[in-house]
Design an enzyme around this catalytic site. Structure first.
Site, short mmCIF file in Angstrom:
data_model
loop_
_atom_site.label_atom_id
_atom_site.label_comp_id
_atom_site.label_asym_id
_atom_site.label_seq_id
_atom_site.Cartn_x
_atom_site.Cartn_y
_atom_site.Cartn_z
N LEU A 87 -52.23 -19.33 -79.36
CA LEU A 87 -51.68 -18.51 -78.54
C LEU A 87 -51.36 -17.14 -79.07
O LEU A 87 -51.22 -16.98 -80.25
CB LEU A 87 -50.54 -18.94 -77.74
CG LEU A 87 -49.22 -19.44 -78.49
CD1 LEU A 87 -48.07 -19.45 -77.58
CD2 LEU A 87 -49.41 -20.69 -79.08
N CYS A 88 -51.35 -16.02 -77.92
CA CYS A 88 -51.18 -14.86 -78.23
C CYS A 88 -49.73 -14.49 -78.10
O CYS A 88 -49.79 -14.17 -76.63
CB CYS A 88 -52.46 -13.98 -77.62
SG CYS A 88 -52.20 -12.21 -77.90
#
Lengths: 176, 370
Positions: A87-88
């Site tokens: 994830l970012c």
């Protein structure tokens, strides 16, 4: 791993066990404190409600001075989550602070679910739908919610548009 | 809550928290904790923006950060701006001394003052309400053994730490004190009963003979009486300035290590890591009223290296690396099905309990809910 990092991780675990945030649980691998498994429930009153999402966290020697690597095991449909589960999230990258602990990380990930940042999309399709067609976005999220009830090792058939399933990790189910 | 997890046991000797009926004491208790290590301040220092951390914590944070910012407010700071916070050190010490008696006073039930309570049938809870548990002390907390302060208070203190160890042995019933166990921090094997003490000391390397509490005292005596001064070089107690690691040759690094009688084995990355860690330990040791001896600092450095070496030997680093590959990750997921299911159930049970507790709000607020 340094004893400082281990000591901090044990403390994090203690806090998570004695004062757990709502809808969150996590635990280190008994043989290797650098690897944790966690489960996050989707926040109520959001399309992610009722979802029970699995993640792994891996810590380095420099924890808490360096953030852990967080990766979803469950298949997600979210603007800031890559198809391989990575994830970012700013606080896991350049906005990381050594004052964060495991409970804070998991809480942030949980709130990211309903508070995506479509400016830096990791899943372009999800970001697009989130902006242009929220109904369809929610429908797609709900399929991942339903899928999260099953063992994620089972291959989940999704609309082909769900994207690069080549990098996803469907693996043969092992009889539990 | 998963009270059976082996890693939780190592913190089982934590002091009890203040009951919810005393939020003001809970707040005070939190205010002497470093926000980085989450433990009570050791050698507290303040940075430009006014935030306070343990010297070692903020120094090691800064050594890792590319753009150096305060961990709490993200203000730009430098290592040079670190200042000792003597008032906070005094407050922290005073609070530690007062905490035990305040815990006793804050207990809702007329508790068994300083005496050990009858052993609980299931010695499960890490947050038992017994009032006699000591706040665990970190390795760098050898202040109680500091010979320049052999006041009555500090000798009492040593006694107390030692006696709490033997109480520990009696309280844990299931495991016999002779069984061997693995330290969850450094993985060294030793008698289970001695693990809590070992952790409190910051995981010194385990020698075969029983490490009597006198050992460390003897060390101190040696250092301070300068009896062993033939061995101890004349080390200047001045802050070490970090070398430019890009330009430093292995010989430069070895010279620094030599100056402080540290091992000079290893390739450049190993030498560099050792120098970096030593500078953090050494410089933060100058930020306290109760500095540790150089030999204690060396032992700590050594313990860190041993811990890392063990992880490597046991394939722990490899397991983490393996998780980064697609196959390794898939395998981990396959093997963790039951664990994920357990975690999911944990949340469900907890939520059910919470819902129930919300109904009997008044009744539960006085009791600590796990």
């Amino acid at each position: 791993m340094s004893t400082t990092a281990k000591r901090r991780l044990i403390r994090d675990f203690k806090r998570l066990a004695s004062d757990p945030p709502v809808g969150i649980s996590g635990s280190p691998n008994p043989d290797n404190i650098m690897i944790w498994n966690a489960v996050i429930f989707g926040p109520p009153d959001t399309p992610f409600e009722d979802g029970s999402f699995r993640l792994t966290l891996t810590f380095s020697d420099s924890y808490p001075n360096k953030p852990p690597t967080v990766r979803f095991v469950s298949k997600m449909f979210h603007p800031n989550i890559y198809s391989n589960g990575e994830l970012c999230l700013d606080i896991l990258q350049n906005r990381w602070s050594p004052t964060y602990d495991v409970a804070a990380v998991l809480t942030s990930v949980q709130s990211l679910l309903n508070d995506p940042n479509p400016q830096s999309p990791a899943n372009v399709e999800a970001a697009q739908l989130y902006k242009d067609n929220i109904k369809e976005y929610e429908r797609r999220v709900k399929t991942t919610v339903e899928a999260s009830w099953m063992d994620p090792n089972e291959t989940i058939e999704e609309a082909p548009a769900a994207g690069s399933s080549a990098t996803a990790q469907p693996a043969p189910v092992q009889a539990a | 809550m998963n009270t059976n997890h082996p890693l939780l046991a190592s913190l089982a000797d934590e002091p009890p928290p203040f009951p919810d009926s005393h939020p003001q004491l809970q707040r005070l208790d939190r205010s002497v904790l470093c926000t980085i290590c989450k433990e009570i301040f050791r050698a507290p220092v303040t940075v430009t923006c006014g935030h306070t951390f343990c010297s070692e914590c903020i120094r090691s944070s800064l050594s890792v950060m590319t753009d150096k910012k305060c961990p709490l407010c993200h203000a730009t700071i430098t290592e040079g701006s670190i200042r000792r916070n003597r008032a906070m050190e005094e407050v922290t010490e005073a609070w530690e001394t007062a905490r035990d008696s305040l815990i006793t006073l804050s207990q809702p039930v007329a508790g068994p003052s300083r005496r050990r309570p009858p052993p609980e049938p299931n010695s499960k809870s890490s947050s038992s309400t017994s009032a006699n548990l000591k706040r665990p002390r970190r390795s760098d907390e050898s202040r109680s053994q500091s010979p320049n302060k052999i006041s009555k208070k500090s000798t009492d203190h040593v006694d107390h730490v030692v006696s709490s160890d033997s109480e520990e042995e009696e309280q844990v019933q299931e495991i016999s004190e002779n069984d061997e166990g693995e330290c969850p921090l450094c993985s060294a094997r030793m008698a289970i009963a001695s693990i809590p003490m070992h952790i409190e000391r910051g995981c010194p390397p385990v020698s075969k003979k029983k490490s009597a509490p006198g050992n460390q005292k003897a060390d101190w005596r040696k250092v301070f009486s300068m009896a062993g001064s033939t061995k101890e070089k004349n080390v200047s107690m001045k802050r070490i300035t970090s070398p430019n690691y890009h330009l430093a040759t292995p010989t430069d690094l070895r010279n620094i290590l030599n100056e402080y009688s540290l091992p000079t084995v290893g390739d450049k990355p190993a030498l560099e890591a050792r120098v970096r860690q030593w500078i953090i330990l050494f410089n933060s040791n100058l930020d306290t009223e109760h500095p540790k001896s150089l030999s204690a600092l060396r032992a700590k450095l050594n313990a860190e290296e041993i811990s890392k070496k063990r992880d490597k030997e046991r394939g722990r680093d490899e397991a983490v690396e393996n998780l980064k590959t697609t196959e390794g990750f898939a395998e981990h997921v396959r093997n963790s099905g039951a664990e994920f299911e357990r975690l999911r159930k944990e949340i469900m049970e907890r939520d059910a309990k919470r819902a129930k507790a919300a109904k009997g709000l008044e009744a539960s607020s006085a009791i600590e809910v796990d």
